[in-house]
Enzyme design. Structure first.
Site, PDB file in Angstrom:
ATOM      1  N   LYS A 220       0.823  -1.214   0.000  1.00  0.00           N
ATOM      2  CA  LYS A 220       0.000   0.000   0.000  1.00  0.00           C
ATOM      3  C   LYS A 220       0.857   1.265   0.000  1.00  0.00           C
ATOM      4  O   LYS A 220       0.707   2.149  -0.860  1.00  0.00           O
ATOM      5  CB  LYS A 220      -0.923  -0.023   1.222  1.00  0.00           C
ATOM      6  CG  LYS A 220      -1.642   1.258   1.508  1.00  0.00           C
ATOM      7  CD  LYS A 220      -2.656   1.572   0.436  1.00  0.00           C
ATOM      8  CE  LYS A 220      -3.166   2.989   0.585  1.00  0.00           C
ATOM      9  NZ  LYS A 220      -4.352   3.265  -0.153  1.00  0.00           N
ATOM     10  N   GLY A 269       1.141  19.458 -13.040  1.00  0.00           N
ATOM     11  CA  GLY A 269       0.158  20.402 -12.524  1.00  0.00           C
ATOM     12  C   GLY A 269       0.652  21.136 -11.303  1.00  0.00           C
ATOM     13  O   GLY A 269       1.860  21.386 -11.153  1.00  0.00           O
ATOM     14  N   CYS A 276      -4.256  11.282   1.017  1.00  0.00           N
ATOM     15  CA  CYS A 276      -3.487  10.037   0.906  1.00  0.00           C
ATOM     16  C   CYS A 276      -2.031  10.277   0.550  1.00  0.00           C
ATOM     17  O   CYS A 276      -1.142  10.003   1.354  1.00  0.00           O
ATOM     18  CB  CYS A 276      -4.153   9.119  -0.104  1.00  0.00           C
ATOM     19  SG  CYS A 276      -5.850   8.739   0.352  1.00  0.00           S
ATOM     20  N   LYS A 279       0.401  12.427   3.010  1.00  0.00           N
ATOM     21  CA  LYS A 279       0.659  11.792   4.311  1.00  0.00           C
ATOM     22  C   LYS A 279       1.321  10.416   4.149  1.00  0.00           C
ATOM     23  O   LYS A 279       2.160  10.037   4.962  1.00  0.00           O
ATOM     24  CB  LYS A 279      -0.629  11.717   5.150  1.00  0.00           C
ATOM     25  CG  LYS A 279      -1.517  10.540   4.885  1.00  0.00           C
ATOM     26  CD  LYS A 279      -2.624  10.413   5.913  1.00  0.00           C
ATOM     27  CE  LYS A 279      -3.707   9.443   5.500  1.00  0.00           C
ATOM     28  NZ  LYS A 279      -3.328   8.076   5.288  1.00  0.00           N
TER      29      LYS A 279
HETATM   30  C1  UGA Z   1      -4.850   7.654  -4.151  1.00  0.00           C
HETATM   31  C2  UGA Z   1      -4.515   6.389  -4.956  1.00  0.00           C
HETATM   32  O1  UGA Z   1      -4.590   6.668  -6.368  1.00  0.00           O
HETATM   33  C3  UGA Z   1      -5.445   5.248  -4.582  1.00  0.00           C
HETATM   34  O2  UGA Z   1      -5.052   4.059  -5.273  1.00  0.00           O
HETATM   35  C4  UGA Z   1      -5.362   5.013  -3.074  1.00  0.00           C
HETATM   36  O3  UGA Z   1      -6.215   3.978  -2.662  1.00  0.00           O
HETATM   37  C5  UGA Z   1      -5.747   6.306  -2.352  1.00  0.00           C
HETATM   38  O4  UGA Z   1      -4.835   7.357  -2.758  1.00  0.00           O
HETATM   39  C6  UGA Z   1      -5.648   6.062  -0.865  1.00  0.00           C
HETATM   40  O5  UGA Z   1      -4.554   5.838  -0.381  1.00  0.00           O
HETATM   41  O6  UGA Z   1      -6.684   5.990  -0.197  1.00  0.00           O
HETATM   42  P1  UGA Z   1      -6.638   9.623  -4.386  1.00  0.00           P
HETATM   43  O7  UGA Z   1      -5.845  10.319  -3.337  1.00  0.00           O
HETATM   44  O8  UGA Z   1      -8.114   9.542  -4.241  1.00  0.00           O
HETATM   45  O9  UGA Z   1      -6.147   8.097  -4.557  1.00  0.00           O
HETATM   46  O10 UGA Z   1      -6.379  10.376  -5.761  1.00  0.00           O
HETATM   47  P2  UGA Z   1      -5.443  10.223  -7.032  1.00  0.00           P
HETATM   48  O11 UGA Z   1      -6.297  10.097  -8.221  1.00  0.00           O
HETATM   49  O12 UGA Z   1      -4.411   9.193  -6.844  1.00  0.00           O
HETATM   50  O13 UGA Z   1      -4.744  11.671  -7.067  1.00  0.00           O
HETATM   51  C7  UGA Z   1      -3.919  12.109  -5.997  1.00  0.00           C
HETATM   52  C8  UGA Z   1      -3.370  13.481  -6.309  1.00  0.00           C
HETATM   53  O14 UGA Z   1      -2.431  13.428  -7.383  1.00  0.00           O
HETATM   54  C9  UGA Z   1      -4.411  14.507  -6.753  1.00  0.00           C
HETATM   55  O15 UGA Z   1      -4.140  15.748  -6.141  1.00  0.00           O
HETATM   56  C10 UGA Z   1      -4.232  14.594  -8.245  1.00  0.00           C
HETATM   57  O16 UGA Z   1      -4.623  15.837  -8.774  1.00  0.00           O
HETATM   58  C11 UGA Z   1      -2.732  14.406  -8.369  1.00  0.00           C
HETATM   59  N1  UGA Z   1      -2.312  13.887  -9.689  1.00  0.00           N
HETATM   60  C12 UGA Z   1      -2.701  12.664 -10.101  1.00  0.00           C
HETATM   61  C13 UGA Z   1      -1.480  14.662 -10.495  1.00  0.00           C
HETATM   62  O17 UGA Z   1      -1.094  15.798 -10.140  1.00  0.00           O
HETATM   63  N2  UGA Z   1      -1.077  14.162 -11.693  1.00  0.00           N
HETATM   64  C14 UGA Z   1      -1.454  12.941 -12.126  1.00  0.00           C
HETATM   65  O18 UGA Z   1      -1.030  12.531 -13.246  1.00  0.00           O
HETATM   66  C15 UGA Z   1      -2.287  12.167 -11.317  1.00  0.00           C
END
Ligand code: UGA
Length: 459
Positions: A220, A269, A276, A279
């Site tokens: 994880k 970005g 998530c 932290k």
């Molecule tokens: C993340 C993981 O993707 C999940 O698999 C995991 O279960 C979850 O954390 C958790 O630990 O509970 P999440 O935080 O909901 O999910 O969102 P993401 O889609 O992963 O995005 C996280 C951050 O990265 C966002 O701020 C998003 O804008 C940013 N991001 C994502 C980017 O800046 N560039 C990208 O290409 C992708």
């Protein structure tokens, strides 16, 4: 099976609802009494696509109830712990809520229970749970402890739960493995009524991976940290592109075509946020340090992420010259689209910094305004993207909600003071924007000047 879920946050609520959807009888507890009352009265405490409909349906079918932790502990043969593990000031995960639940289970439960940690926890937490269950065991409880990390993205957590790529379990006994296989059997075989797709396409069956508890816990943290690393990597590439005259969208596309790299999580970005990645990266660094491993690679990932907001503000300063007194429209407050979650959202840090420089902020987000309001009381909140842009010297896109891609640019041009769009997510069509007279600035060397200005420059 009779299952309990402790904690009704994004993860707990999705887990409880989806386990009920696939046929289990679920009891979900929440210690925040206000939130619990809402859930018991059918009111959603958070926004998550499809979740409200699933909860409504499974409650109607009598397969999901909400109540206290004690009731939940008494109910399930298996207990999923989904309580929060927020960061402590030193970066460690605060495990006090998990410890509290373990103590409660040990004191109140009898017979056999499978205790499953679903909250994101540092490696060896399973061992600590075992120990605490044994130390406080009052009623001859027999138990197994398992780890079952979640890979749910906010904004698509129901879909991720029901149609996952993988289900990872960390178990130290055949009994625990057997029970978890039984719980997830409808998902492993993709045999359940799908609440999302009316003609649910034949989905690929997920990989069911059983490891030991420590490995599952590391899977994880390592997964989230790796994804965060990808984001910081492309953000640095974006910085380089800006300086040398390359275009990061072309670079990311070219890189992502290599299946060993893949295109996902290469969107540059304003940095990663949410409850998530920031932290979990911190906690993973701390675990490594405590174990004598120098994971300074992740320190760089964190450091790069922390520069993103300032880097973006520099673009704003460069364009506006003087920020004080300027009206700035902000599109998007949530840390990502399809959620109302603003925890550790880069938009919050960015708006705070602009307010401190004397800017007047008018903000719009389809879902997150109510959660942002108490954190940012000095912002003018607006009913839509056009209202936010009224009289604006610049429009900033901070969260890539779908509706911002469908903006009527000619309409927008009539309300702004100055036609300037700074796209913090590189999601707008620079051709559409610039052909309507807007100056478009993106991330990583992505920009476009309106044709009328181009012809002036040429003349
Ligand atoms: C993340 C993981 O993707 C999940 O698999 C995991 O279960 C979850 O954390 C958790 O630990 O509970 P999440 O935080 O909901 O999910 O969102 P993401 O889609 O992963 O995005 C996280 C951050 O990265 C966002 O701020 C998003 O804008 C940013 N991001 C994502 C980017 O800046 N560039 C990208 O290409 C992708």
């Amino acid at each position: 099976m009779k299952l309990s879920v402790i904690g009704a946050g994004y993860v707990g609520l999705t887990t409880a609802a989806c386990l009920a959807q696939i046929g289990h009888d679920v009891f979900c507890s929440e210690s925040d009494t206000e939130k619990l009352a809402k859930l018991q009265h059918g009111v959603m405490p958070l926004f998550e696509p499809h979740l409200e409909d699933v909860i409504h349906a499974v409650r109607k079918a009598g397969r999901l109830c909400f109540g206290s932790t004690e009731e939940a502990i008494a109910w399930g043969d298996a207990i999923f712990i989904c309580v929060g593990t927020p960061p402590l000031p030193n970066g460690d995960a605060d495990l006090s809520a998990i410890e509290g639940v373990a103590r409660s289970i040990a004191k109140n439960a009898s017979g056999y229970r499978l205790v499953i940690e679903k909250s994101t926890v540092p490696v060896q937490t399973g061992g600590q749970l075992q120990k605490h269950l044994s130390v406080h065991n009052k009623n001859g409880l027999s138990y197994d402890v398992a780890s079952n990390p979640e890979f749910l993205r906010e904004g698509s957590s129901v879909e991720d739960f029901l149609h996952p790529d993988r289900i990872v379990i960390g178990v130290d006994s055949p009994r625990a493995e057997g029970l978890l296989r039984q719980i997830y059997e409808p998902i492993i075989n993709q045999r359940f009524t799908c609440p999302i797709h009316s003609d649910c396409p034949k989905r690929k069956e997920p990989v069911f991976l059983a490891t030991n508890t420590n490995s599952a816990e590391i899977i994880k943290h390592a997964s989230n940290s790796f994804l965060a690393m990808k984001i910081s990597f492309i953000n640095m590439v974006a910085n380089l592109c800006e300086v040398v005259g390359a275009d990061v969208t072309e670079v990311a596309k070219g890189m992502g075509l290599d299946p060993r790299i893949g295109p996902a999580f290469l969107n540059p970005g304003i940095g990663f946020g949410g409850f998530c990645f920031p932290k979990d990266v911190q906690a993973f660094i701390r675990i490594a340090e405590k174990s004598g491993c120098d994971f300074s690679l992740l320190r760089e990932v964190e450091k790069i992420n922390q520069t993103r907001v300032e880097h973006f503000i520099e673009k704003i300063r460069k364009e506006l010259w003087v920020v004080r007194g300027k009206k700035i429209a902000v599109w998007g407050l949530a840390f990502k689209p399809n959620t109302d979650d603003v925890r550790f959202a880069p938009s919050i840090a960015l708006i705070k910094a602009l307010l401190a420089e004397g800017a007047l902020i008018r903000a719009y987000d389809p879902e997150a305004i109510e959660k942002a309001r108490p954190i940012l009381p000095d912002v003018t909140y607006c009913a839509d993207a056009y209202q936010a842009a009224e009289g604006a010297d610049a429009v900033l896109l901070l969260t890539e909600w779908e509706e911002f891609r469908k903006i009527d640019w000619s309409r927008l041009a009539t309300v702004v003071e100055r036609p300037l769009i700074i796209d913090g997510r590189n999601v707008l069509s620079r051709e559409d924007v610039s052909s309507n007279g807007f100056h478009y600035i993106g991330i990583g060397g992505v920009s476009a000047t309106p044709q009328v200005v181009q012809s002036l420059i040429a003349a």
